[in-house]
Design an enzyme around this catalytic site. Structure first.
Site: not given
Ligand code: 4NP
Length: 153
Positions: A8, A11, A13-15, A122
């Site tokens: 993602c 790294n 939240c989703r992955s 997201d």
């Molecule tokens: P992820 O979510 O891609 O599912 O881990 C996010 C986590 C942090 C951020 C964006 C998306 N950020 O902008 O910090």
């Protein structure tokens, strides 16, 4: 060993959720599951507390995972690379060196909805319900991935 990487943006939240869910569905003596982010913001961080909480609710502990950034070596180290959304797809494909690299990359919801290229949204800037929704989408996709892999390796 068959090796699967979940990707993602951050790294956190989703992955990491996808990693925990798929690991729970595959025997660890035959499969390695890891995750990475295309961005470097959260290298070394634990998963978001809302991802840890929703995983715990469904009996999975992902609190020991730590963020890392996707690198070109991941194309050599993994057999399957599942990305969460279109922008992750573009970011990973940009690093591909050849067709073999590109062929390893798939949008994870295409397992559930073939060729539709739906995003796992997201959930970072939203509320807890977003994490619940993401969990359910990933659980469905990972069940199909595990079924396919358990049959074919
Ligand atoms: P992820 O979510 O891609 O599912 O881990 C996010 C986590 C942090 C951020 C964006 C998306 N950020 O902008 O910090």
């Amino acid at each position: 060993m068959t090796k699967i990487l979940m990707v993602c943006l951050g790294n956190i939240c989703r992955s990491p959720l996808a990693e925990g869910i798929l690991k729970s569905k595959l025997p660890s003596d035959f499969f390695i599951v890891d995750s990475a982010g295309t961005a470097s913001y959260h290298v070394g961080s634990t998963p978001d507390k809302r991802s840890i909480a929703v995983a715990k609710k469904y009996g999975l502990d992902i609190s020991h995972l730590r963020g890392r950034q996707f690198t070109v070596d991941d194309f050599d180290n993994f057999d399957y690379i599942y990305v969460m959304d279109e922008s992750n797809y573009q970011n990973v494909i940009k690093l591909a060196r050849n067709e073999d690299d590109k062929n390893k990359v798939e949008m994870i919801l295409n397992l559930v909805y073939p060729n539709q290229n739906y995003d796992v949204p997201d959930p970072y800037y939203g509320g807890d319900q977003g994490f619940e929704n993401v969990y359910k989408m990933l659980d469905e996709a990972c069940s199909i991935i595990a079924e396919n892999l358990n049959q074919n390796g």
